[in-house]
Scaffold this active site. Structure first.
Site: not given
Ligand code: DGL
Length: 300
Positions: A11-12, A74, A157, A190, A192
């Site tokens: 993931d990011s 992600c 974050e 998402c 997050h």
């Molecule tokens: N967890 C990522 C998603 O599901 C986050 C995306 C991001 O880094 O903007 O889209």
């Protein structure tokens, strides 16, 4: 490939840990590698070319550990880069989170003939229309309202919890118009966003189920491992979790513990400079051959 090979999850940043948590709960005997690209989060406003390159780099980095399956945990990277990753690594089994999320949303919509399914996600995920396609394939008459909610990933974050007034205000602004439209189901598009799932559930009330793809994704991974005879038996020793991040490992460990409650063993820091994009060919060693006289001159 040995059954004890790990499952790689990427993931990011922190968000994919919602999926890692569900996979650990469903398949506690599996070894997990988690990669959070914390130096380059958020992915949600980046282009497909950029996100695809990041995903190739991360998979290439984890590949020497021979993952038996890779989960792109992600939504943004699934929407923009899953096809590219499958083409770039044809020998690897790779899946994403959008199909499992769409499946869970349609199940939650029940028998209503034309349910209104809401999706909140990053700008890139909404632009890709990946949820419209995945849900439309399963329920042709479903109506959709998809809304970009770009403030939420930075709030997670940054370590802000559901009790933070800024989080509450942002979510209220985003969700109220969808609620007023009569949304039947809300998909957290998402990985997050489940950090605020309880808060969102309280805001929308019991009539609007709030769906995240994590549990469905864990079931999807189980099915894939069973199909390829790579599922570790339940009596195997408990699996391990190893984390890699591209920035600030202590902060990642601290926030992971706080948001998800499971201790993250000291994450390994991976420098962006050490990541290689396999589609760019072999890494180039740049050597500058300067004539001896020129070197002498610049040294004076
Ligand atoms: N967890 C990522 C998603 O599901 C986050 C995306 C991001 O880094 O903007 O889209």
């Amino acid at each position: 490939m040995p059954v004890c090979s790990p499952i790689a999850i990427l993931d990011s940043g922190l968000g994919g840990l919602t999926v890692a948590g569900a996979i650990r709960a469903a398949l506690p005997q599996e070894n997990i590698l988690y990669f959070g690209d914390t130096a380059r989060v958020p992915y949600g406003a980046k282009t497909a070319a950029t996100v695809s390159k990041f995903v190739r780099q991360i998979i290439d980095y984890l590949r020497p550990q021979e993952p038996k399956h890779v989960v792109i945990a992600c939504n943004t990277a699934t929407a923009l880069a899953l096809d590219d990753a499958r083409k770039s690594f044809p020998g690897l089994s790779i899946s994403g989170v959008i199909e499992p999320g769409a499946k869970a949303a349609v199940a939650a919509a029940g028998k209503k003939p034309s349910p209104l399914i809401g999706v909140i996600a990053t700008e890139a995920t909404v632009r890709s229309k990946a949820y419209e396609v995945a849900i439309g394939r399963r329920r042709t008459l479903a109506r959709m309202v998809c809304r970009p909610t770009p403030l939420i990933v930075p709030l997670v974050e940054e370590g802000r919890g559901g009790d933070d007034p800024v989080v509450q205000l942002a979510l209220k602004q985003y969700l109220l118009p969808m609620y007023q439209e009569g949304m039947d189901v809300l998909v957290l598009g998402c990985t997050h966003y489940p950090v605020y799932k309880d808060l969102i559930g309280r805001m929308l009330g019991p009539k609007v189920p709030v769906i995240d793809s994590a549990d469905q994704c864990a079931q999807d991974v189980r099915r894939r491992l069973v199909d390829s005879s790579l599922l570790r038996t339940a009596d195997a020793v408990a699996g391990t979790l190893r984390c890699y991040v591209t920035d600030d490992p202590p902060r990642f460990a601290r926030l992971a513990q706080r948001f998800f409650g499971f201790p993250v063993p000291k994450p390994t820091w991976v420098s962006i400079e050490d990541l290689h994009d396999p589609s760019a060919g072999a890494p180039v060693q740049v050597r500058i051959h300067a004539p001896a006289a020129a070197v002498m001159r610049s040294a004076v």
